[in-house]
Design a protein around this motif. Sequence first.
Motif, PDB file in Angstrom:
ATOM      1  N   ALA A  90     -51.694 -93.480  -8.092  1.00 29.76           N
ATOM      2  CA  ALA A  90     -51.156 -93.966  -6.822  1.00 29.76           C
ATOM      3  C   ALA A  90     -51.353 -95.472  -6.690  1.00 29.76           C
ATOM      4  CB  ALA A  90     -51.827 -93.245  -5.667  1.00 29.76           C
ATOM      5  N   LEU A  91     -50.474 -96.089  -5.911  1.00 27.64           N
ATOM      6  CA  LEU A  91     -50.582 -97.503  -5.580  1.00 27.64           C
ATOM      7  C   LEU A  91     -51.200 -97.654  -4.199  1.00 27.64           C
ATOM      8  CD1 LEU A  91     -47.026 -98.579  -6.727  1.00 27.64           C
ATOM      9  CD2 LEU A  91     -49.158 -99.440  -7.711  1.00 27.64           C
ATOM     10  N   PRO A  92     -51.781 -98.812  -3.888  1.00 21.05           N
ATOM     11  CA  PRO A  92     -52.217 -99.065  -2.515  1.00 21.05           C
ATOM     12  C   PRO A  92     -51.028 -99.024  -1.556  1.00 21.05           C
ATOM     13  CG  PRO A  92     -53.185-100.656  -4.031  1.00 21.05           C
ATOM     14  CD  PRO A  92     -52.141 -99.907  -4.801  1.00 21.05           C
ATOM     15  N   ALA A  93     -51.304 -98.886  -0.275  1.00 19.38           N
ATOM     16  CA  ALA A  93     -50.236 -98.838   0.733  1.00 19.38           C
ATOM     17  C   ALA A  93     -49.416-100.119   0.700  1.00 19.38           C
ATOM     18  CB  ALA A  93     -50.842 -98.633   2.115  1.00 19.38           C
ATOM     19  N   GLY A  94     -48.188-100.001   1.189  1.00 16.57           N
ATOM     20  CA  GLY A  94     -47.313-101.157   1.260  1.00 16.57           C
ATOM     21  C   GLY A  94     -46.232-101.132   0.193  1.00 16.57           C
ATOM     22  N   GLU A  95     -45.550-102.263   0.060  1.00 15.62           N
ATOM     23  CA  GLU A  95     -44.459-102.386  -0.899  1.00 15.62           C
ATOM     24  C   GLU A  95     -44.958-102.942  -2.229  1.00 15.62           C
ATOM     25  OE1 GLU A  95     -40.299-103.015   1.535  1.00 15.62           O
ATOM     26  OE2 GLU A  95     -41.181-104.724   0.499  1.00 15.62           O
ATOM     27  N   TRP A  96     -44.385-102.399  -3.302  1.00 16.96           N
ATOM     28  CA  TRP A  96     -44.720-102.840  -4.653  1.00 16.96           C
ATOM     29  C   TRP A  96     -43.467-102.848  -5.510  1.00 16.96           C
ATOM     30  CZ3 TRP A  96     -49.672-104.073  -6.436  1.00 16.96           C
ATOM     31  CH2 TRP A  96     -50.698-103.845  -5.525  1.00 16.96           C
ATOM     32  N   TRP A  97     -43.341-103.852  -6.349  1.00 18.42           N
ATOM     33  CA  TRP A  97     -42.344-103.812  -7.421  1.00 18.42           C
ATOM     34  C   TRP A  97     -42.996-103.154  -8.636  1.00 18.42           C
ATOM     35  CZ3 TRP A  97     -37.447-104.350  -6.670  1.00 18.42           C
ATOM     36  CH2 TRP A  97     -36.943-105.242  -5.718  1.00 18.42           C
ATOM     37  N   VAL A  98     -42.410-102.060  -9.091  1.00 14.65           N
ATOM     38  CA  VAL A  98     -42.833-101.407 -10.332  1.00 14.65           C
ATOM     39  C   VAL A  98     -41.734-101.701 -11.354  1.00 14.65           C
ATOM     40  CG1 VAL A  98     -43.372 -99.235 -11.466  1.00 14.65           C
ATOM     41  CG2 VAL A  98     -44.125 -99.635  -9.110  1.00 14.65           C
ATOM     42  N   VAL A  99     -42.067-102.505 -12.338  1.00 16.03           N
ATOM     43  CA  VAL A  99     -41.075-103.034 -13.272  1.00 16.03           C
ATOM     44  C   VAL A  99     -41.462-102.665 -14.695  1.00 16.03           C
ATOM     45  CG1 VAL A  99     -40.121-105.180 -14.225  1.00 16.03           C
ATOM     46  CG2 VAL A  99     -40.464-104.949 -11.751  1.00 16.03           C
ATOM     47  N   ASP A 100     -40.487-102.248 -15.477  1.00 19.43           N
ATOM     48  CA  ASP A 100     -40.689-102.159 -16.920  1.00 19.43           C
ATOM     49  C   ASP A 100     -39.720-103.147 -17.555  1.00 19.43           C
ATOM     50  OD1 ASP A 100     -41.068-101.547 -19.594  1.00 19.43           O
ATOM     51  OD2 ASP A 100     -41.486 -99.448 -19.163  1.00 19.43           O
ATOM     52  N   PRO A 101     -40.223-104.310 -17.974  1.00 17.19           N
ATOM     53  CA  PRO A 101     -39.328-105.351 -18.467  1.00 17.19           C
ATOM     54  C   PRO A 101     -38.634-104.991 -19.769  1.00 17.19           C
ATOM     55  CG  PRO A 101     -41.622-105.966 -18.815  1.00 17.19           C
ATOM     56  CD  PRO A 101     -41.630-104.725 -17.967  1.00 17.19           C
ATOM     57  N   ALA A 102     -39.218-104.060 -20.518  1.00 22.59           N
ATOM     58  CA  ALA A 102     -38.590-103.607 -21.762  1.00 22.59           C
ATOM     59  C   ALA A 102     -38.961-102.146 -21.961  1.00 22.59           C
ATOM     60  CB  ALA A 102     -39.051-104.443 -22.947  1.00 22.59           C
ATOM     61  N   GLU A 103     -38.302-101.273 -21.211  1.00 23.48           N
ATOM     62  CA  GLU A 103     -38.529 -99.830 -21.335  1.00 23.48           C
ATOM     63  C   GLU A 103     -37.978 -99.375 -22.675  1.00 23.48           C
ATOM     64  OE1 GLU A 103     -40.067 -97.362 -20.435  1.00 23.48           O
ATOM     65  OE2 GLU A 103     -38.933 -95.710 -19.564  1.00 23.48           O
ATOM     66  N   GLY A 104     -38.846 -98.817 -23.525  1.00 23.39           N
ATOM     67  CA  GLY A 104     -38.437 -98.530 -24.898  1.00 23.39           C
ATOM     68  C   GLY A 104     -38.606 -99.745 -25.788  1.00 23.39           C
ATOM     69  N   ASN A 105     -39.602-100.569 -25.469  1.00 22.83           N
ATOM     70  CA  ASN A 105     -39.837-101.824 -26.182  1.00 22.83           C
ATOM     71  C   ASN A 105     -39.987-101.610 -27.693  1.00 22.83           C
ATOM     72  OD1 ASN A 105     -40.428-104.524 -26.685  1.00 22.83           O
ATOM     73  ND2 ASN A 105     -42.082-104.645 -25.183  1.00 22.83           N
ATOM     74  N   VAL A 106     -40.693-100.552 -28.082  1.00 23.77           N
ATOM     75  CA  VAL A 106     -40.899-100.316 -29.510  1.00 23.77           C
ATOM     76  C   VAL A 106     -39.572-100.030 -30.203  1.00 23.77           C
ATOM     77  CG1 VAL A 106     -41.345 -97.813 -29.349  1.00 23.77           C
ATOM     78  CG2 VAL A 106     -42.426 -99.177 -31.176  1.00 23.77           C
ATOM     79  N   ASN A 107     -38.627 -99.413 -29.512  1.00 15.40           N
ATOM     80  CA  ASN A 107     -37.301 -99.208 -30.088  1.00 15.40           C
ATOM     81  C   ASN A 107     -36.598-100.544 -30.309  1.00 15.40           C
ATOM     82  OD1 ASN A 107     -37.605 -96.426 -30.037  1.00 15.40           O
ATOM     83  ND2 ASN A 107     -36.597 -96.185 -28.062  1.00 15.40           N
TER      84      ASN A 107
END
Length: 277
Positions: A90-107
């Motif tokens: 879980a994240l703390p309360a409030g707004e958060w950006w959850v980003v994967d800048p290179a999803e599948g980076n190893v590919n």
Amino acid sequence: MSAMLQTTAADLSDPALSAADLLARTTDAVREAGAALRGRFGEVVAYRTREELMAALAANDDAALAVLRPALTELRPGAGWVEDELDGGALPAGEWWVVDPAEGNVNHLHALPEWAVTATLVRDNRPVLTVVHLALTGETYTALTGAGAHLDGRPLRVSPTEDLGLGIVATSQARPDEDETVVRRVGSSITAMLSDALVVRTAVPATLHLVNVAAGRMDAFWQFAGARADLLPGALLVTEAGGTVSDAQGRPWTPQSAGFLAATPGVHAAAVATLSR
């Protein structure tokens, strides 16, 4: 529908920026980051040690983050930022950006085409907006709570399949160096699904399986453990496309859950039964 996904587009209201504008500008940023990674794609990146591998992965991340972080921070200056795409829970309360800048980076490093850039805005542990961009094909998947899921502006809908035995299902490795108990559970679940489903696919990254579930090309995806950045984009896309998201036992899913299942409603119960064996 998972309780954590129940919110509305109105929750994104901002006197300076509408929900639609926020989605559009997030999409622009994610596409720009995808272009940066596309420019780095081509030859297999050689590495001989774990340290060299991690450095190559970080170089890709940094190239995309150089675009994403300033753009998304400008859009929601008060939102937190998740630094590690492998983090879970879980994240703390409030707004958060959850980003994967290179999803599948190893590919990407191995000159394989299965990779993407993702950005998800999470409020109080509920995803409210997501963008998944496949830079090599140019496809962009978007979802906004209460406003549906789309591929390049076209509405998405999950498959009408009602028989798991006729379904295509998939799973993915949760993360490198996974706990042995989880690895064994993944293996036994694949064995069970090989008996019950038509076709079982196993590959990384999770997000690309989940966009296929949302688009009706596949019927279910499951994973044990896993990172927030792996699952939150697809959870919102599948839910907004009419699918069912739960943990592997059919209970409401949250980032703290030990398992994840996203499926068309017609096969969800059967998939839960298979994974519970």
